[in-house]
Design an enzyme around this catalytic site. Structure first.
Site, short mmCIF file in Angstrom:
data_model
loop_
_atom_site.label_atom_id
_atom_site.label_comp_id
_atom_site.label_asym_id
_atom_site.label_seq_id
_atom_site.Cartn_x
_atom_site.Cartn_y
_atom_site.Cartn_z
N GLY A 51 11.84 37.14 26.49
CA GLY A 51 12.93 36.49 27.20
C GLY A 51 12.52 35.21 27.89
N PHE A 52 11.26 35.15 28.33
CA PHE A 52 10.79 33.92 28.98
C PHE A 52 10.45 32.87 27.94
CE2 PHE A 52 7.56 31.07 30.66
CZ PHE A 52 8.16 30.65 31.83
N SER A 69 19.45 45.33 23.80
CA SER A 69 20.11 44.29 24.59
C SER A 69 21.60 44.61 24.70
CB SER A 69 19.93 42.92 23.94
OG SER A 69 20.77 41.96 24.56
N ASN A 97 23.87 42.46 25.27
CA ASN A 97 24.61 41.20 25.13
C ASN A 97 24.95 40.81 23.70
OD1 ASN A 97 24.45 40.75 27.98
ND2 ASN A 97 22.30 40.19 27.69
N GLY A 118 14.96 43.08 37.28
CA GLY A 118 14.41 42.84 38.60
C GLY A 118 14.25 44.11 39.41
N TYR A 133 8.74 40.02 34.07
CA TYR A 133 9.35 38.71 33.89
C TYR A 133 10.08 38.32 35.17
CZ TYR A 133 12.65 35.14 32.05
OH TYR A 133 13.40 34.02 31.86
N SER A 134 11.10 39.10 35.55
CA SER A 134 11.89 38.76 36.74
C SER A 134 11.01 38.66 37.99
CB SER A 134 12.99 39.80 36.96
OG SER A 134 13.89 39.83 35.88
N PHE A 154 20.82 36.42 22.81
CA PHE A 154 19.81 36.10 21.79
C PHE A 154 19.86 34.63 21.38
CE2 PHE A 154 19.37 40.65 19.81
CZ PHE A 154 18.72 41.07 20.95
#
EC number: 1.3.5.2
Length: 360
Positions: free
Chosen positions: A61-62, A171, A173, A264, A314-315, A113
């Site tokens: 994702g990053f 995911s 989304n 997060g 990541y978060s 994506f």
């Protein structure tokens, strides 16, 4: 409090989240963060035939498009995962689609994506120095009818450049994607991917590990089904977990009602419970990467104690800054010294029963 938390975060948080992310990528390309390393064999882990310099990786994702693979390792990560990458490039969902929930140290995203597609990402990966393990997270295009086919195409395309694959079917989304976690669909998917790997193994003469990334929003029965299918397949392990659709435990944030997956700090508890339950269901041998809410040495170590072989974050880096991994590794080494522990893997499962007992 670090310089980033005092000054840098305030400046970045004045920007739109996507603009801030782009600036972070540009900054890494420019070498603004220097080179940081904590090298200690006590932090190294070997799973699925791969040796990781340390147990902390950057979650997908990053660096979606493999733009800063080499630079990521300068932040202290033991491995990185690029993607999610789909066969065809796609722009993702309409903006705005990324939101900071500062009070909760959380992020909601409905990116969809967005990525440059297989060929462009593949070209970038082939010129990387790869100072550590690099995984490729593969997904399906939004408009693809046969989504399973997109995953097998991904296996074939990146087989000779990836160190491992992550099959992302969790995911929230991409419409219909999480349906692939249902047992009948999952059975077909795992069989198709296993067949694709065997074809590539025959062609190239080596086998690449494959992990399945699952959602945290699953029932006990759904976890049982996934565990059984994983054990029946030749997959090497799980990544637990992706973002959640739940908004449980959030403060009254301005963005808490936005659609998308939440990551997060609020994800830590749920994802760790699912991690522990899957470790119990899968046994000791199948590898598990724990992700969700890692923000410091305590949360990183707790993932391992709940059953993870490796962890990703990541978060946490968004809120704590680019020195987070180095800080965690140094503090973990201090904890190991105090506890008389020889290797990070020796902590695994110490709190398994504690986390697995909680209801979903």
């Amino acid at each position: 409090m670090s310089f980033f938390r005092c000054i840098g975060r305030s400046a970045l948080f004045m920007l739109d989240p996507e603009h801030a992310h782009r600036l972070a990528i540009v900054g890494l390309k420019s070498g603004l963060n220097g080179c940081q390393k904590v090298v200690d064999k006590r932090l190294s882990v070997t799973i699925a035939g791969l040796k990781f310099k340390n147990f902390i990786g950057l979650a997908a994702g990053f660096d979606k498009n493999a733009e800063v693979v080499d630079e990521i390792f300068r932040l202290g990560f033991g491995f990185t995962e690029i993607g999610t990458v789909t066969p065809k490039p796609q722009i993702g969902n309409p903006k705005p689609r990324l939101f900071r929930l500062k009070e909760d140290e959380a992020i909601i995203n409905r990116m969809g994506f967005n990525n440059d597609g297989h060929q462009v990402v593949d070209d970038r990966l082939r010129i990387c120095k790869k100072a550590g393990v690099v995984g490729v997270n593969i997904g399906a295009n939004k408009d693809t009818v046969d989504k399973i086919d997109d995953y097998t195409v991904g296996i074939a395309h990146f087989y000779d450049v990836a160190d491992y694959f992550t099959v992302n079917i969790s995911s929230p989304n991409t419409p219909g994607l999480r349906d692939l976690q249902a047992r009948d669909s999952l059975h077909l998917l795992l069989n198709a991917i296993s067949k694709a790997r065997k074809e590539q193994e025959k062609k190239h003469g080596f086998s690449i590990p494959i992990f399945l990334k699952i959602a945290p929003d699953l029932s006990e029965k759904e976890l049982d089904d996934i565990a059984e299918e994983i054990k029946l397949s030749d997959f090497d392990g799980l990544i637990v977990s992706n973002t959640t659709l739940s908004r449980q435990g959030l403060n009254n944030s301005h963005f808490s009602n936005e659609e998308g997956g939440l990551s997060g700090r609020p994800l830590f508890e749920r994802s760790t419970i699912v991690l522990a339950k899957m470790r119990q269901k899968l046994g000791k041998e199948i590898a598990i990467i724990g992700v969700g809410g890692v923000k410091d040495a305590q949360t990183a170590l707790e993932k391992v104690k709940a059953g993870a072989d490796l962890i990703q974050l990541y978060s946490g880096m968004v809120y704590e800054g680019p020195n987070l991994v180095i800080t965690i590794l140094k503090e973990i080494l201090q904890m190991m010294q105090q506890d008389g522990v020889d290797n990070i893997k020796d902590y695994r499962d110490h709190n398994l029963e504690h986390w697995a007992k909680f209801p979903l």
